[in-house]
Design a protein around this motif. Sequence first.
Motif, PDB file in Angstrom:
ATOM      1  N   ASN A 206       0.905  -1.165  -0.046  1.00 34.52           N
ATOM      2  CA  ASN A 206       0.085  -0.049  -0.055  1.00 34.52           C
ATOM      3  C   ASN A 206       0.975   1.265  -0.015  1.00 34.52           C
ATOM      4  OD1 ASN A 206       0.978  -0.423   2.590  1.00 34.52           O
ATOM      5  ND2 ASN A 206      -0.868   0.357   3.570  1.00 34.52           N
ATOM      6  N   ARG A 207       2.059   1.284  -0.214  1.00 33.50           N
ATOM      7  CA  ARG A 207       3.066   2.335  -0.209  1.00 33.50           C
ATOM      8  C   ARG A 207       3.369   2.847  -1.850  1.00 33.50           C
ATOM      9  NH1 ARG A 207       7.878   1.242   2.020  1.00 33.50           N
ATOM     10  NH2 ARG A 207       7.183  -1.244   2.165  1.00 33.50           N
ATOM     11  N   VAL A 208       3.115   3.812  -2.326  1.00 32.82           N
ATOM     12  CA  VAL A 208       3.602   4.472  -3.595  1.00 32.82           C
ATOM     13  C   VAL A 208       4.766   4.815  -3.539  1.00 32.82           C
ATOM     14  CG1 VAL A 208       2.907   5.434  -5.674  1.00 32.82           C
ATOM     15  CG2 VAL A 208       0.935   4.223  -4.273  1.00 32.82           C
ATOM     16  N   ARG A 209       5.812   4.354  -4.158  1.00 29.89           N
ATOM     17  CA  ARG A 209       7.230   5.023  -4.019  1.00 29.89           C
ATOM     18  C   ARG A 209       7.306   5.862  -5.074  1.00 29.89           C
ATOM     19  NH1 ARG A 209      10.598  -0.466  -2.867  1.00 29.89           N
ATOM     20  NH2 ARG A 209      10.142  -0.537  -0.399  1.00 29.89           N
ATOM     21  N   ALA A 217       5.112  11.529  -3.456  1.00 25.90           N
ATOM     22  CA  ALA A 217       4.533  12.538  -2.720  1.00 25.90           C
ATOM     23  C   ALA A 217       4.990  13.900  -3.277  1.00 25.90           C
ATOM     24  CB  ALA A 217       5.364  12.407  -1.137  1.00 25.90           C
ATOM     25  N   GLU A 218       6.075  14.046  -4.050  1.00 26.33           N
ATOM     26  CA  GLU A 218       6.024  15.407  -4.585  1.00 26.33           C
ATOM     27  C   GLU A 218       5.464  15.582  -5.887  1.00 26.33           C
ATOM     28  OE1 GLU A 218      10.346  15.663  -5.824  1.00 26.33           O
ATOM     29  OE2 GLU A 218      11.188  15.318  -3.556  1.00 26.33           O
ATOM     30  N   ASP A 259      -7.601   5.554  -1.569  1.00 26.87           N
ATOM     31  CA  ASP A 259      -7.593   6.598  -0.380  1.00 26.87           C
ATOM     32  C   ASP A 259      -6.055   6.910   0.272  1.00 26.87           C
ATOM     33  OD1 ASP A 259      -8.761   8.855   0.740  1.00 26.87           O
ATOM     34  OD2 ASP A 259      -9.959   7.312   2.107  1.00 26.87           O
ATOM     35  N   PRO A 260      -5.420   8.011  -0.291  1.00 22.52           N
ATOM     36  CA  PRO A 260      -3.967   8.182   0.438  1.00 22.52           C
ATOM     37  C   PRO A 260      -4.251   8.742   1.739  1.00 22.52           C
ATOM     38  CG  PRO A 260      -4.610   9.625  -1.706  1.00 22.52           C
ATOM     39  CD  PRO A 260      -5.788   9.004  -1.136  1.00 22.52           C
ATOM     40  N   LEU A 261      -3.360   7.966   2.765  1.00 21.78           N
ATOM     41  CA  LEU A 261      -3.469   8.241   3.978  1.00 21.78           C
ATOM     42  C   LEU A 261      -2.508   9.304   4.434  1.00 21.78           C
ATOM     43  CD1 LEU A 261      -4.255   4.679   5.694  1.00 21.78           C
ATOM     44  CD2 LEU A 261      -5.710   6.673   5.628  1.00 21.78           C
ATOM     45  N   MET A 262      -1.380   9.247   4.286  1.00 25.11           N
ATOM     46  CA  MET A 262      -0.186   9.901   4.681  1.00 25.11           C
ATOM     47  C   MET A 262       1.062   9.978   3.575  1.00 25.11           C
ATOM     48  SD  MET A 262       1.333   7.240   7.584  1.00 25.11           S
ATOM     49  CE  MET A 262      -0.025   6.802   8.141  1.00 25.11           C
ATOM     50  N   MET A 263       1.811  10.811   3.929  1.00 32.76           N
ATOM     51  CA  MET A 263       3.127  10.750   3.150  1.00 32.76           C
ATOM     52  C   MET A 263       4.257  10.439   4.248  1.00 32.76           C
ATOM     53  SD  MET A 263       4.323  14.667   2.381  1.00 32.76           S
ATOM     54  CE  MET A 263       2.946  15.026   0.831  1.00 32.76           C
ATOM     55  N   ASN A 264       5.174   9.673   3.871  1.00 28.58           N
ATOM     56  CA  ASN A 264       6.164   9.451   4.956  1.00 28.58           C
ATOM     57  C   ASN A 264       7.470  10.044   4.555  1.00 28.58           C
ATOM     58  OD1 ASN A 264       7.560   7.855   3.056  1.00 28.58           O
ATOM     59  ND2 ASN A 264       6.467   5.802   3.666  1.00 28.58           N
ATOM     60  N   GLU A 268       7.204   8.523  -0.028  1.00 30.24           N
ATOM     61  CA  GLU A 268       6.181   7.765  -0.443  1.00 30.24           C
ATOM     62  C   GLU A 268       4.573   8.183   0.133  1.00 30.24           C
ATOM     63  OE1 GLU A 268       8.840   3.529   0.031  1.00 30.24           O
ATOM     64  OE2 GLU A 268       7.525   4.392   1.740  1.00 30.24           O
ATOM     65  N   ILE A 269       3.663   7.715  -0.640  1.00 29.72           N
ATOM     66  CA  ILE A 269       2.285   7.883  -0.219  1.00 29.72           C
ATOM     67  C   ILE A 269       1.744   6.508   0.390  1.00 29.72           C
ATOM     68  CG2 ILE A 269       0.099   8.326  -1.294  1.00 29.72           C
ATOM     69  CD1 ILE A 269       1.296  10.405  -3.280  1.00 29.72           C
ATOM     70  N   VAL A 270       1.338   6.572   1.402  1.00 29.68           N
ATOM     71  CA  VAL A 270       0.918   5.267   2.178  1.00 29.68           C
ATOM     72  C   VAL A 270      -0.718   5.335   1.800  1.00 29.68           C
ATOM     73  CG1 VAL A 270       0.462   4.032   4.165  1.00 29.68           C
ATOM     74  CG2 VAL A 270       2.627   5.126   3.731  1.00 29.68           C
ATOM     75  N   CYS A 271      -1.356   4.458   1.091  1.00 32.64           N
ATOM     76  CA  CYS A 271      -2.834   4.312   0.828  1.00 32.64           C
ATOM     77  C   CYS A 271      -3.538   3.327   1.635  1.00 32.64           C
ATOM     78  CB  CYS A 271      -2.903   4.150  -0.693  1.00 32.64           C
ATOM     79  SG  CYS A 271      -2.196   5.382  -1.686  1.00 32.64           S
ATOM     80  N   VAL A 272      -4.888   3.172   1.819  1.00 34.05           N
ATOM     81  CA  VAL A 272      -5.531   2.127   2.295  1.00 34.05           C
ATOM     82  C   VAL A 272      -5.754   1.219   1.077  1.00 34.05           C
ATOM     83  CG1 VAL A 272      -7.909   1.711   2.977  1.00 34.05           C
ATOM     84  CG2 VAL A 272      -6.947   3.800   3.450  1.00 34.05           C
ATOM     85  N   GLY A 273      -5.120   0.196   1.146  1.00 38.85           N
ATOM     86  CA  GLY A 273      -5.174  -0.977   0.078  1.00 38.85           C
ATOM     87  C   GLY A 273      -3.962  -0.566  -0.910  1.00 38.85           C
TER      88      GLY A 273
END
Length: 374
Positions: A206-209, A217-218, A259-264, A268-273
Motif C-alpha cells: 500500500n506504499r506508492v514510491r 509525494a512530490e 485513499d491516500p492516508l499519509m506521506m512518509n 512515499e504515499i501510504v494508501c488504504v489498499g
Amino acid sequence: MHVEFDPTGTVTGLGEAINRLHTDPTVRAALVFAADGNDLPAGAMNDAISASPLPLLGGIFPAIAYASKSHEQGTLVVGLDHLPDYGVIDTLSAPDTAFEPAISAFADTWPDEPHDATYLVVVDGLAARTSDLIEALFFSLGLEHNFIGGGAGSLSLQQSPCIITPEGLHADSALIARLALPSAIGVSHGWQPISETMTVTESEGNRVRTIDWQPAAELYAREVFAHGGERIDADNFFSIAKSYPLGIARYGAEVVVRDPLMMNDAGEIVCVGEVPAGCRIRLLNGDMDTLLTAAGDARSEATTAHPQRSIDTALLFDCISRVLFLDADLSRELDAVGGGAPVHGAFTLGEIANSGRDYLDFLNKSIVYAILDR
C-alpha cells in the motif's frame, strides 16, 4: 431481521443489546459493528464476547450508522436466524501468508453451499495485503454469490485488534463469513478525474514510491496544488488528501479509488489498499453533488437487482473519508442511499463488494448498499 443499538458504547450496553436479541428464539447469531470511539480495552471486549449467549461476528470501525445517523460511539447488533459458516485469516500483512491455502483450510470444511448466500468480509483496513486477499477470495470462492464488507480499524491509523469472532478479537486479520441470505448490492463513488493519466513506476503493497519515476509525494503535491492551490505536506496531508484520491484504471469498468492516508519520510504515499506497480492512475476530485448522486446510484443499482420485493434489512458500508468530506451534509447522503428508509451499517477504512457478476474489489471512498432478504 432484528436490529439493536447501544448508544453508550460500553460493555454493559453491548451485553444488554445482545440479551434483547437473545429473547427472540429465531435469533441464532449476531453481526456486531462497534465504533472505535467506544475505546474499550481488548480484554473487556474479549470478556463481553465470551459472555455472549450468541456467537458474534463483525468488527470495530471508525464510526457506525444507525437509523441514518453517524455515531462515533455506540454498537450496532444485527440478529441472524442462522449461524454463519466463517473462517479467520491472521497475519494479513505478512509477505509469506498464502491466502488461497488459508481460505481452503476452512472453506473446504463448510457444508454444501446454500442456494442463495452472501459473503461478509471484514478486514483490518490498515493491513498491507488486502487486495491480495480479495484476489484469493475470487479464485477460491468465485463470483457466483455476492460479497459485502469493509475495513475495520481506527482513524488514529494505528493497527489494533479490530476483527470480532466468537473466539475473541483479532488484529491484522480478516473475517470471511458465509451468510445464508440472498442479497442485492449497489456500489458507487462519484469521484471524477482531474489529472492526466500517470503510471505507478514503483510501489510495495500500500506504499506508492514513484509515479512516472518521480517521488510519489512530490508529484502528488504538485498535482493537488495545480488543481486547488493548496500546499500539502506531512502535517496537513490527511485533511487535504481526503478530497484528492487516486483512481486506478480498469478495462471496461469504473475506476478503483485508492485513499491516500499519509506521506512518509521516504517521500512515499501510504494508501488504504495496494496500488500495484505498472498500474495507470489519475488524480480524482469530487464535490457535494457528485457524491450525493453516487449515493442515489448505489441504491438504484441495488433496488433494480431486487425488483418487486420488500426490503427486509439493508446494510451500508460507507467510506469514513466520505464522512469527513461531507461533514454536516452526511445526512443528505444517508437520506439519498436510504430512499427515505433508515439505514444501518459501518463507516469503513475501505469497502469490499461485488454484485455476483462484476469485479470483486477492495474499494476506497465508495458507498456500498446491500439489501439482505430473510
